[in-house]
Write a protein that holds these residues in place. Structure first.
Motif: not given
Length: 419
Positions: A1-14, A41-45, A60-63
Motif C-alpha cells: 500500500m502506497q500513501d502520501l503524508k502532507i502536514s503543515v509545520e511551523v518552526v520557530r528559529y532562535r 518543501e513548500l517552495r518545491r510543492f 494553489l493558494t486555495a489548496i
C-alpha cells in the motif's frame, strides 16, 4: 500500500546575534532553502504544482489554505518568481552547453503576452535539452542574440564580413566596418552607437545596412564563442530561423501546405491527394535511408524529389506551391548530407505545448521576474524529462529540501548524454 503524508509545520528559529567592537551586527544564518518565512518543501510543492501540474496561483493558494497553511496569493507568486538565481544560471548553462555540443537543434516559437503587450517565446533544443526565451520581437537579430546564451556581443571578424557579402551589402559599408579600429562591442547599445557614428542609420538604401550589419556582427560573435559550429537548425521555415549554412526544413510543415489547399473540382482534389501520397512515400523512404545511409540511394531520392515537385498537375495553386517548395530542395533534403538530423520539428512542437498550456491557463506575465521564472522553470522541466530525471527530485535538491536525493548539475548531464 502506497500513501502520501502532507502536514503543515511551523518552526520557530532562535538566532544568535552578535555585535563586533566596530559596531557590525552578525546574525546566525537560517538553514538553506528558507525564503521569506517559508520552507524549502513548500517552495518545491508550489513550483511543481504550478509549472509541472499547470495549477494557477489561485488554486494553489486555495489548496494550501485548505491544508491549514496561512499563505496569500501574493506570497505564492513571490515564491514562484524569487530566489531562482541559481536555477536561472543553470538554465543559461544548459543552453550554452547544448549549443556547444549539439549536432542539430530544432526551433519553434509562439505568442507570449507580457505586461499587457504582445510578445513571443522561442524554443530550441534537441533530444537532450530544451530552453525557452521570450521577448517583444521574433526577428532574426533577436534569434541570433538568443543563440549567444546570455551574452549580447557584436563582433566584426572574417565570418561577419563574409556574411555581409552574402547579404549583398555595399562594398563601401563593409570596408567602413572592416577597416575601423573597434571590432568588438559588448552590448547592443554600444553597437548601435558605433553604427550611428559611421552614419549607417542615415543611409536609405537596400538592403538595410543597419539590419545586415547587426545580423552579421551577431553571427560573427556566435562563431567566435565556438557556439553552433556545424550544428544544423531544423525549423518550420520561418524567416528568423534561416541562419547558417546547415538550415533544414520540417517535412510535416511542408506537406501541411499541400493539405491546406481547397480544390473545387474532383480533378484538382485527385491531383492534391496524389501529390500528398507521393510526398509521404518519399518521407517514409527518407526515414528508412536515415537508418542505412547509402550515397547511391541518396542520388535516387534527390531525383525522385525533383520528379514530385516539378511535374505539373494542371491545378494552378498546387503547381505554384510545388515550385515554391522545390526552391527549398537543399533544406528539405539536408538529411541526405546529415543523417542524424530529424525530418520534422515534432520535438519542438511537443516542448512548446507545455508553454501554450501555461499561457492558456495563467495568461501572460506582468513582471520581468515572472517572465524569467516562467521561461527558466519550463525549460528545466523539459530538460529533466529528456534526461529522465524527476523534476520533483530536482527541485528538492536545488531548494535544499532535507533528505532530498542529489541531482547532478544539468549542463554536465547534457554534455555527457549522446547528442
Amino acid at each position: 500500500m502506497q500513501d502520501l503524508k502532507i502536514s503543515v509545520e511551523v518552526v520557530r528559529y532562535r538566532r544568535e546575534r552578535w555585535e563586533t567592537a566596530a559596531g557590525e551586527r552578525i546574525i546566525a544564518p537560517l538553514p538553506p532553502g528558507i525564503l521569506g518565512g517559508f520552507g524549502p518543501e513548500l517552495r518545491r510543492f508550489i513550483a511543481a504544482g504550478h509549472f509541472q501540474g499547470q495549477m494557477t496561483s489561485e488554486r494553489l493558494t486555495a489548496i494550501l489554505n485548505g491544508m491549514g497553511l496561512h499563505i496569500s496569493k501574493r506570497q505564492v507568486v513571490r515564491l514562484l518568481s524569487r530566489g531562482l538565481e541559481a536555477l536561472v544560471a543553470e538554465d543559461q548553462a544548459v543552453l550554452r552547453t547544448g549549443l556547444e555540443t549539439a549536432r542539430w537543434i530544432s526551433v519553434d516559437d509562439t505568442s507570449a503576452p507580457h505586461a499587457r503587450r504582445n510578445g513571443y517565446v522561442t524554443q530550441l533544443g534537441d533530444q537532450r535539452f530544451a530552453v525557452f526565451r521570450s521577448g517583444v520581437s521574433k526577428s532574426r537579430a533577436a534569434f541570433l542574440g538568443l543563440l549567444q546564451a546570455g551574452r549580447s556581443e557584436h563582433v566584426v571578424n572574417d565570418v561577419a564580413v563574409a556574411r555581409m557579402r552574402e547579404m549583398n551589402m555595399a562594398a563601401a559599408q563593409i570596408d567602413a566596418l572592416a577597416s575601423h579600429g573597434d571590432k568588438r562591442f559588448a552590448c547592443a547599445e554600444a553597437w548601435a552607437a558605433h553604427l550611428a557614428a559611421l552614419g549607417f542609420d542615415k543611409l536609405n538604401v537596400q538592403p538595410d545596412p543597419v539590419k545586415v550589419a547587426t545580423e552579421s556582427a551577431l553571427w560573427g560573435a556566435i562563431s567566435e564563442q565556438g557556439l553552433l559550429g556545424d550544428t544544423a537548425i531544423v525549423s518550420d521555415g520561418a524567416g528568423q530561423f534561416r541562419v547558417g549554412d546547415n538550415h533544414a526544413l520540417c517535412w510535416v510543415h511542408c506537406e501541411r501546405l499541400v493539405h491546406k489547399l481547397q480544390p473545387s473540382s474532383k480533378k484538382d482534389r485527385d491531383a492534391v491527394e496524389l501529390k500528398r501520397t507521393l510526398i509521404w512515400w518519399l518521407y517514409a523512404d527518407l526515414k528508412a535511408w536515415q537508418r542505412y545511409p547509402d550515397p547511391k540511394r541518396a542520388r535516387a531520392l534527390r531525383a525522385r524529389f525533383d520528379r514530385i515537385f516539378t511535374r505539373r498537375t494542371g491545378y494552378v495553386m498546387l503547381d505554384r506551391l510545388l515550385t515554391r517548395l522545390h526552391r527549398h530542395k537543399a533544406q528539405l533534403l539536408r538529411v541526405l548530407e546529415r543523417p542524424e538530423i530529424p525530418l520534422h520539428t515534432n520535438g519542438s512542437e511537443n516542448d512548446i505545448r507545455a508553454f501554450v498550456t501555461k499561457r492558456k491557463i495563467s495568461g501572460g506575465t506582468v513582471s520581468q521576474a515572472g517572465r524569467i521564472a516562467r521561461d527558466t522553470m519550463i525549460g528545466l522541466l523539459k530538460t529533466c524529462a529528456k534526461l529522465r530525471i524527476s523534476f520533483y527530485q530536482f527541485l528538492g535538491d536545488r531548494f535544499a529540501v532535507p533528505g532530498a536525493p542529489h541531482v547532478q548539475w544539468l549542463p554536465d548531464l547534457v554534455r555527457n548524454a549522446p547528442a
